[in-house]
Design a protein around this motif. Structure first.
Motif, PDB file in Angstrom:
ATOM      1  N   ILE A  63       2.913  15.098  -3.504  1.00 19.48           N
ATOM      2  CA  ILE A  63       2.571  15.227  -4.979  1.00 19.48           C
ATOM      3  C   ILE A  63       2.920  16.132  -5.537  1.00 19.48           C
ATOM      4  CG2 ILE A  63       1.292  14.230  -6.835  1.00 19.48           C
ATOM      5  CD1 ILE A  63       0.335  12.016  -5.217  1.00 19.48           C
ATOM      6  N   GLY A  64       2.431  17.216  -5.699  1.00 12.34           N
ATOM      7  CA  GLY A  64       2.400  18.444  -6.245  1.00 12.34           C
ATOM      8  C   GLY A  64       3.954  19.093  -5.947  1.00 12.34           C
ATOM      9  N   GLN A  65       4.668  18.984  -5.246  1.00 18.24           N
ATOM     10  CA  GLN A  65       6.021  19.361  -4.789  1.00 18.24           C
ATOM     11  C   GLN A  65       7.309  18.140  -5.064  1.00 18.24           C
ATOM     12  OE1 GLN A  65       5.308  19.424  -0.477  1.00 18.24           O
ATOM     13  NE2 GLN A  65       4.289  20.584  -0.709  1.00 18.24           N
ATOM     14  N   ARG A  66       6.898  17.661  -5.621  1.00 19.27           N
ATOM     15  CA  ARG A  66       7.661  15.935  -6.303  1.00 19.27           C
ATOM     16  C   ARG A  66       8.550  16.132  -5.094  1.00 19.27           C
ATOM     17  NH1 ARG A  66       4.470  14.772  -9.848  1.00 19.27           N
ATOM     18  NH2 ARG A  66       5.658  13.546 -11.056  1.00 19.27           N
ATOM     19  N   THR A  67       7.633  15.301  -4.463  1.00 17.76           N
ATOM     20  CA  THR A  67       9.368  14.841  -3.031  1.00 17.76           C
ATOM     21  C   THR A  67       7.631  13.525  -2.412  1.00 17.76           C
ATOM     22  OG1 THR A  67      10.083  15.478  -1.345  1.00 17.76           O
ATOM     23  CG2 THR A  67       7.821  16.343  -1.072  1.00 17.76           C
ATOM     24  N   LEU A  68       8.591  12.465  -2.137  1.00 20.70           N
ATOM     25  CA  LEU A  68       8.604  11.093  -1.595  1.00 20.70           C
ATOM     26  C   LEU A  68       8.056  11.328   0.139  1.00 20.70           C
ATOM     27  CD1 LEU A  68       9.645   8.697  -3.484  1.00 20.70           C
ATOM     28  CD2 LEU A  68       7.235   9.257  -3.546  1.00 20.70           C
ATOM     29  N   LYS A  69       8.269  12.651   0.604  1.00 22.50           N
ATOM     30  CA  LYS A  69       8.974  13.030   2.323  1.00 22.50           C
ATOM     31  C   LYS A  69       6.643  12.628   2.697  1.00 22.50           C
ATOM     32  CE  LYS A  69       9.575  16.594   5.396  1.00 22.50           C
ATOM     33  NZ  LYS A  69      10.414  18.045   5.227  1.00 22.50           N
ATOM     34  N   GLY A  70       7.015  11.882   3.233  1.00 21.00           N
ATOM     35  CA  GLY A  70       5.590  12.007   3.947  1.00 21.00           C
ATOM     36  C   GLY A  70       5.157  10.107   3.354  1.00 21.00           C
ATOM     37  N   GLY A  81       8.583  -8.981  -4.667  1.00 17.76           N
ATOM     38  CA  GLY A  81       8.014  -7.813  -5.163  1.00 17.76           C
ATOM     39  C   GLY A  81       6.333  -7.612  -4.613  1.00 17.76           C
ATOM     40  N   PRO A  82       5.189  -7.176  -4.460  1.00 12.73           N
ATOM     41  CA  PRO A  82       3.895  -7.151  -4.398  1.00 12.73           C
ATOM     42  C   PRO A  82       3.667  -7.938  -5.689  1.00 12.73           C
ATOM     43  CG  PRO A  82       4.888  -4.913  -4.660  1.00 12.73           C
ATOM     44  CD  PRO A  82       6.362  -5.650  -4.437  1.00 12.73           C
ATOM     45  N   ASP A  83       2.148  -8.680  -5.572  1.00 12.14           N
ATOM     46  CA  ASP A  83       0.768  -9.125  -6.378  1.00 12.14           C
ATOM     47  C   ASP A  83       0.097  -7.654  -6.861  1.00 12.14           C
ATOM     48  OD1 ASP A  83       2.394 -11.397  -5.931  1.00 12.14           O
ATOM     49  OD2 ASP A  83       0.962 -11.591  -4.691  1.00 12.14           O
ATOM     50  N   ILE A  84      -0.447  -6.761  -6.221  1.00 12.18           N
ATOM     51  CA  ILE A  84      -0.940  -5.431  -5.658  1.00 12.18           C
ATOM     52  C   ILE A  84      -0.722  -4.566  -5.283  1.00 12.18           C
ATOM     53  CG2 ILE A  84      -3.845  -4.773  -5.144  1.00 12.18           C
ATOM     54  CD1 ILE A  84      -3.928  -7.663  -4.235  1.00 12.18           C
ATOM     55  N   LEU A  85      -0.759  -3.389  -6.356  1.00 13.86           N
ATOM     56  CA  LEU A  85       0.087  -2.563  -5.672  1.00 13.86           C
ATOM     57  C   LEU A  85      -1.773  -1.612  -4.835  1.00 13.86           C
ATOM     58  CD1 LEU A  85       2.566  -1.129  -8.372  1.00 13.86           C
ATOM     59  CD2 LEU A  85       3.154  -1.720  -5.552  1.00 13.86           C
ATOM     60  N   ARG A  86      -1.746  -0.705  -4.114  1.00 17.14           N
ATOM     61  CA  ARG A  86      -2.934  -0.476  -3.707  1.00 17.14           C
ATOM     62  C   ARG A  86      -2.717   1.174  -3.611  1.00 17.14           C
ATOM     63  NH1 ARG A  86      -6.422  -2.341   1.094  1.00 17.14           N
ATOM     64  NH2 ARG A  86      -8.255  -0.152   1.174  1.00 17.14           N
ATOM     65  N   ILE A  87      -2.368   2.123  -4.466  1.00 22.32           N
ATOM     66  CA  ILE A  87      -1.947   3.688  -3.943  1.00 22.32           C
ATOM     67  C   ILE A  87      -3.217   4.282  -3.885  1.00 22.32           C
ATOM     68  CG2 ILE A  87      -0.157   3.166  -6.188  1.00 22.32           C
ATOM     69  CD1 ILE A  87      -1.541   3.996  -8.026  1.00 22.32           C
ATOM     70  N   SER A  88      -2.883   5.402  -3.483  1.00 21.63           N
ATOM     71  CA  SER A  88      -3.959   6.141  -2.963  1.00 21.63           C
ATOM     72  C   SER A  88      -4.406   7.601  -4.363  1.00 21.63           C
ATOM     73  CB  SER A  88      -3.406   7.488  -2.071  1.00 21.63           C
ATOM     74  OG  SER A  88      -2.279   8.014  -2.556  1.00 21.63           O
ATOM     75  N   ARG A 114       0.738  -1.142  -0.501  1.00 28.08           N
ATOM     76  CA  ARG A 114       0.316  -0.178  -0.455  1.00 28.08           C
ATOM     77  C   ARG A 114       0.991   0.723  -0.293  1.00 28.08           C
ATOM     78  NH1 ARG A 114      -5.657   0.366   3.303  1.00 28.08           N
ATOM     79  NH2 ARG A 114      -6.125   2.413   3.003  1.00 28.08           N
ATOM     80  N   LEU A 115       0.852   2.501  -0.938  1.00 32.57           N
ATOM     81  CA  LEU A 115       1.316   3.448  -1.103  1.00 32.57           C
ATOM     82  C   LEU A 115       0.254   4.446  -0.964  1.00 32.57           C
ATOM     83  CD1 LEU A 115       3.253   1.975  -4.082  1.00 32.57           C
ATOM     84  CD2 LEU A 115       4.243   2.741  -1.295  1.00 32.57           C
ATOM     85  N   ASN A 116       0.862   4.854   0.243  1.00 29.44           N
ATOM     86  CA  ASN A 116      -0.097   6.825  -0.181  1.00 29.44           C
ATOM     87  C   ASN A 116       0.369   7.778   0.532  1.00 29.44           C
ATOM     88  OD1 ASN A 116      -1.515   4.496   1.761  1.00 29.44           O
ATOM     89  ND2 ASN A 116      -3.055   5.880   1.449  1.00 29.44           N
ATOM     90  N   LEU A 117       0.319   8.953  -0.555  1.00 29.05           N
ATOM     91  CA  LEU A 117       1.110  10.165  -0.822  1.00 29.05           C
ATOM     92  C   LEU A 117      -0.280  11.494  -0.963  1.00 29.05           C
ATOM     93  CD1 LEU A 117       3.383  11.548  -0.185  1.00 29.05           C
ATOM     94  CD2 LEU A 117       4.277  10.648  -2.618  1.00 29.05           C
ATOM     95  N   SER A 118       0.372  12.625   0.029  1.00 25.05           N
ATOM     96  CA  SER A 118      -1.249  12.993  -0.097  1.00 25.05           C
ATOM     97  C   SER A 118      -0.786  14.188  -1.167  1.00 25.05           C
ATOM     98  CB  SER A 118      -0.994  14.285   1.116  1.00 25.05           C
ATOM     99  OG  SER A 118       0.244  15.033   0.834  1.00 25.05           O
ATOM    100  N   ARG A 119      -1.928  15.199  -2.038  1.00 24.45           N
ATOM    101  CA  ARG A 119      -1.114  15.374  -2.328  1.00 24.45           C
ATOM    102  C   ARG A 119      -0.767  17.163  -2.644  1.00 24.45           C
ATOM    103  NH1 ARG A 119      -7.231  16.224  -5.160  1.00 24.45           N
ATOM    104  NH2 ARG A 119      -8.193  17.433  -3.841  1.00 24.45           N
ATOM    105  N   PRO A 120      -0.648  17.310  -1.766  1.00 25.37           N
ATOM    106  CA  PRO A 120       0.500  18.388  -1.539  1.00 25.37           C
ATOM    107  C   PRO A 120       2.131  17.862  -1.783  1.00 25.37           C
ATOM    108  CG  PRO A 120      -1.388  18.816  -0.133  1.00 25.37           C
ATOM    109  CD  PRO A 120      -1.606  17.285  -0.412  1.00 25.37           C
TER     110      PRO A 120
END
Ligand SMILES: [Zn+2]
Length: 662
Positions: free
Chosen positions: A137-144, A170-177, A129-135
């Protein structure tokens, strides 16, 4: 099988059994079917020969009611040529002289149906599971970045963890926000996200307006050897969880990734397409309108034109709620309602009440055929008590709730309106019969809409059973309300049909009021909830709660999170001419580098109604908020609670002191 990838003339099936990963290659030539005048088909066959792998004439039915006819079947060399070949045909040869079949199915589903490959998921899969907030993503950073719910405050740490997660199998399923998480990770890492091949863009993002609603579908990505599930665009995942999705995979034969982003109409269509194919019937190519299902509680039942027994907006005590289980789907199945069975060519029986339409007695319609097993399985799941049966039941419930709007199905060009009318006519008949039967049993009917009846009386269970047996559809005793209040419309003495709240079996039960809407700020929801809990015992106390909330808002004694308003925007930020608050919030997001499009949600706080910026985004520093805006919201929510209890204007109640006013 959890994923199918296509490479050259091969389909690669991925599955996991007893913990072991399997990769199986099979030769696959995707097929398109064309119907039309014989000479024209021959011409097409000759002219396209150099572009195709093979072609031949076959006998297929092109519609459930029709006899088999000769259609041209064309096999292509490789899956990746399919779309461009289809579009080439469409440009070159005129419609409606020729018609295409099996041309618009999603690729993995098409493969499974036509090759008889069951995509059911057998064992446990490895999921990431990979979750990253929109801000961020806007800043192009994986911080957080959150990896399996563990948050990384440094980008390099996050990258190290990703490197570990993707090494080996590696994983079979990528669950992304959301889908941009994948592109960002792909950009930042030097390894491939896929099992031996890289990220592939399947579809660009787009926004479509249908039925007055705006739906945004983000770009879709495919990762070789893994199923991608985008949480932001999977309605079914949020309602029914992974277990619910697994159930839908085996029901529809849509592989996991495709079922996750499918709409409910899409899921019903898939069941129908597979059933048809096994009966030698092809499905025509149509451009499907996307749709967003509504929750049952917000669905305006009155719009559907079924039965309404209107009460005065007031408070009733000791009332039973009785609901017909899945009434509309049951009517469709029991009465054999389907576009091709209503006013068929072969029967004349005027079976539909009021309208006199005939319904076919010689063949079972497609809709009843599709829905029958779903109704049956759902009632079985409901009786079991496992996590799987609960999730599967939730998934099927949404299908049944939405199927009324889906009547324009894959095999019928017309007839949907007659179906709707027939269902409503049967609904009114059933509800009137039920009402009369209950009255005979000594019940006093207070309120009724579409499939629910509120009444007071004795021996409910027995009465329900009698009605169920007589009507042939189960009437369930849903709640026993100590009291229930029906909320009136603004400036009206008539009750709004499905807005109510009350106390049943020791719990609050609400429908259609502010606290159920996602756009209502938390502070208003909390206030309304507390007021409902108090109002029946004491209106004064309810009003004190309101006053308390108002003074907390004015004195800033609140959590700022509770002020956030969440709204879907209906246009892209640059297309807004008016500047309502949502538009302003959307434009503000765009200025901050966050990609936002029509159909997505904005989250903001009202800073000041009269000076700019009027709104602040949820992740910004909040220097102030507009007291009076939120106070007005509180008052209006309070009015919904107090009006059934005879308080007309909260304002007056507050000024005069409620005791005097009542
Ligand atoms: Zn007939």
């Amino acid at each position: 099988m959890f994923k199918i990838d296509f490479q050259g003339d091969k389909a690669i099936e991925w599955s996991r059994k007893n913990g072991e990963l399997f990769r199986e290659e099979r030769v696959y030539r995707p097929t398109i079917y064309i119907a039309g005048e014989n000479m024209l088909l021959k011409k097409i066959r000759a002219e396209t020969a150099s572009k195709t792998y093979a072609s031949q004439f076959e006998e297929w039915r092109t519609s459930p009611g029709k006899r088999p006819e000769k259609v041209l079947r064309i096999d292509l060399e490789r899956q990746e040529d399919f779309k461009s070949f289809r579009n080439y045909l469409r440009r070159k040869y005129p419609r409606p002289e020729i018609r295409f079949f099996h041309a618009g199915l999603s690729p993995q589903f098409k493969y499974c149906v036509e090759q008889s490959r069951n995509p059911e998921i057998e064992g446990e899969l490895k999921s990431l599971r990979l979750n990253l907030s929109r801000p961020r993503i806007g800043q192009r950073t994986l911080k957080g970045l959150k990896i399996n719910c563990e948050k990384y405050s440094s980008e390099s740490r996050a990258l190290e963890r990703l490197d570990r997660e993707f090494s080996g199998e590696g994983p079979d399923i990528l669950r992304i926000s959301r889908s941009q998480v994948l592109t960002l990770i792909d950009e930042k890492t030097d390894f491939s996200l896929g099992r031996g091949s890289s990220l592939e863009k399947l579809a660009g993002e787009n926004t479509v307006t249908a039925y007055g609603k705006t739906v945004h579908s983000p770009s879709r990505y495919s990762v070789f050897g893994r199923a991608v599930i985008d949480e932001s665009s999977s309605f079914m995942l949020s309602e029914a969880g992974m277990k619910g999705l697994y159930n839908l995979v085996s029901r529809t034969w849509k592989p996991l990734q495709e079922v996750a982003w499918a709409s409910i109409g899409n899921i019903l269509t898939a069941i129908e397409i597979r059933q048809a194919y096994s009966n030698n019937i092809l499905t025509p190519w149509k451009n499907w309108q996307p749709e967003t299902p509504k929750k049952a509680s917000t669905m305006r039942k009155a719009d559907r034109g079924g039965f309404i027994f209107n009460p005065r907006p007031e408070v009733y005590e000791d009332v039973h709620e009785m609901d017909f289980a899945s009434l509309f789907p049951n009517i469709m199945v029991n009465k054999n309602i389907s576009p091709e069975t209503i006013n068929c060519d072969c029967c004349d029986n005027s079976k539909v009440p009021e309208l006199g339409y005939s319904i076919c007695e010689k063949q079972t319609g497609f809709i009843p055929h599709t829905l029958g097993p779903i109704i049956h399985d759902r009632s079985n799941y409901k009786q079991k008590d496992t996590e799987y049966s609960e999730k599967a039941s939730a998934a099927l419930k949404w299908i049944l709730v939405s199927c009324f709007g889906y009547m324009g199905h894959a095999h019928a060009a017309y007839g949907a309106i007659e179906c709707h009318q027939a269902i409503q006519a049967f609904d009114r008949k059933i509800m009137v019969e039920a009402k009369e039967m209950l009255e005979e049993e000594g019940f006093e009917i207070k309120h009724g809409i579409i499939d629910s009846i509120w009444a007071s009386g004795e021996n409910v269970e027995e009465a329900c059973q009698k009605v169920s047996e007589e009507i042939g559809i189960e009437l369930e005793h849903e709640h026993h309300f100590d009291w229930i209040a029906f909320v009136p419309r603004k400036n009206s003495e008539i009750s709004t049909l499905n807005r109510y709240f009350g106390k049943a079996d020791g719990k609050m039960v609400t429908a259609g009021i502010g606290m159920e809407q996602s756009s209502t700020p938390e502070i208003v929801k909390k206030c309304q909830k507390e007021m409902i809990e108090a109002v029946y015992e004491s209106r004064e106390e309810a009003l004190e709660i309101l006053e308390e909330y108002i003074s907390r808002v004015r004195n800033r004694e609140i959590d700022l999170e509770d002020l956030i308003i969440e709204k879907k925007i209906t246009r892209n930020p640059e297309d807004y001419k008016s500047t309502n608050r949502s538009a302003e919030a959307a434009k503000r997001m765009k200025r901050k580098g966050i990609d936002i499009r029509a159909g997505q949600k904005v989250r903001y706080i009202v800073r000041d109604q009269n000076s700019r910026p009027r709104v602040l985004l949820d992740f910004e520093e909040i220097d102030r908020y507009d007291n009076e805006y939120y106070v007005e919201k509180l008052k209006s929510a309070a009015e919904s609670v107090l009006r059934p209890f005879g308080v007309k204007k909260v304002e007056k109640g507050l000024e005069k002191g409620l005791v005097n006013y009542i």
